[in-house]
Design an enzyme around this catalytic site. Structure first.
Site, PDB file in Angstrom:
ATOM      1  N   SER A 144       0.848  -1.191   0.000  1.00 48.76           N
ATOM      2  CA  SER A 144       0.000   0.000   0.000  1.00 48.76           C
ATOM      3  C   SER A 144       0.880   1.236   0.000  1.00 48.76           C
ATOM      4  CB  SER A 144      -0.893   0.013   1.248  1.00 48.76           C
ATOM      5  OG  SER A 144      -1.510   1.274   1.408  1.00 48.76           O
ATOM      6  N   TYR A 157      -2.322  -1.132  10.237  1.00 51.34           N
ATOM      7  CA  TYR A 157      -2.276  -1.576   8.836  1.00 51.34           C
ATOM      8  C   TYR A 157      -1.043  -1.036   8.130  1.00 51.34           C
ATOM      9  CZ  TYR A 157      -3.542  -1.647   3.870  1.00 51.34           C
ATOM     10  OH  TYR A 157      -3.527  -1.813   2.504  1.00 51.34           O
TER      11      TYR A 157
END
Length: 268
Positions: A144, A157
């Site tokens: 990401s 995350y």
């Protein structure tokens, strides 16, 4: 352009929707045989049914699951050439975003790392011996843009994905000389179920911003995340990059991190 993937054997995790479904569809169209791993199938995956596709229903939070998926690829198709570690994001039953470091508990952190990092570690550990028996292979880990863009949102995350970047670099150094290329793809916000489903990110942000889901995806989120293109990423745009990276046409690309993020990450 022929990606030279005909006859290759691939494992794709998180394959029933979003980026994983787009990757599975693209690899099949290029002539690869695919073992698609996800907790359950879906309409999009069912439409791809055929001799070149095997669906393995697994929960990757189970430490034994990644190994079972790789073993199924070897059993069904005789080996393994490609691994796309796409499964990630909120663990089962979790809704993101979280808006503070103080929000996730110890258990939240453990679950986030299990799903976004440890499941990848286990899949790679299972895949490498099978790839070495074929003389090499290609691994792509889907990370990401948030791994490189610290923010007081989804901190657990982001940290797990940052670990994935380090892992990919280390794997590329150790196994590159043995013919296994390892690369990372870092999407920005992608128009997937994470955003679009009821109770997903768009709904959570809409509640904070006093607007609706579609407005969040069409304008609020792109503005909030300073997306250069002004829109969320399409899953197929990520899948196309992954397909090129696992192709022999990218034979000199390893240890790379490729952003497909609508201009989200701004640093040089």
């Amino acid at each position: 352009m022929d990606l030279q993937l005909s006859g290759k054997v691939a494992v794709v995790t998180g394959a029933s929707k979003g980026i994983g479904l787009a990757v599975t569809r693209t690899l099949l169209a290029e002539g690869a045989r695919v073992v698609a791993a996800s907790r359950k199938s879906g309409a999009g995956l069912d439409e791809l049914a055929g001799d070149g596709l095997v669906h393995v229903p697994v929960d990757l939070m189970d430490p034994e699951a990644p190994g079972r998926v790789v073993a199924r690829a070897v059993e069904e198709f005789g080996g393994l050439d490609i691994l796309v570690n796409n499964a990630g994001g909120p663990p089962p039953g979790v809704r993101l975003p979280r808006f503070s470091f103080l929000a996730p508990t110890d258990e939240d952190w453990r679950e986030m790392f299990e799903f976004n990092l440890f499941s990848v570690v286990r899949a790679v550990r299972a895949a490498i011996p099978a790839m070495l028996r074929r003389g090499g292979g290609a691994i792509v880990n889907v990370s990401s843009g948030s791994a490189r863009q610290p923010a007081p949102m989804n901190v657990d995350y982001n940290a797990a994905k940052a670990g994935l970047h380090n892992l990919g670099k280390a794997l590329s150094e150790e196994f590159g000389p043995q013919g296994i290329r390892v690369n990372t793809v870092s999407p920005g916000p992608v128009r997937t179920a994470w955003w679009t489903e009821e109770g997903g990110a768009a709904d959570i942000i809409a509640a904070q911003a006093g607007t609706d889901r579609d407005t969040v995806m069409d304008s609020v989120a792109p503005e909030m995340m300073k997306l250069t293109t002004g829109r969320l990423v399409d899953p197929q745009e990520v899948a196309d990059v992954i397909a090129l990276l696992v192709s022999p046409r990218s034979g000199s690309t390893t240890g790379a991190d490729v952003a497909v993020d609508a201009g989200f990450f701004k640093a040089v």
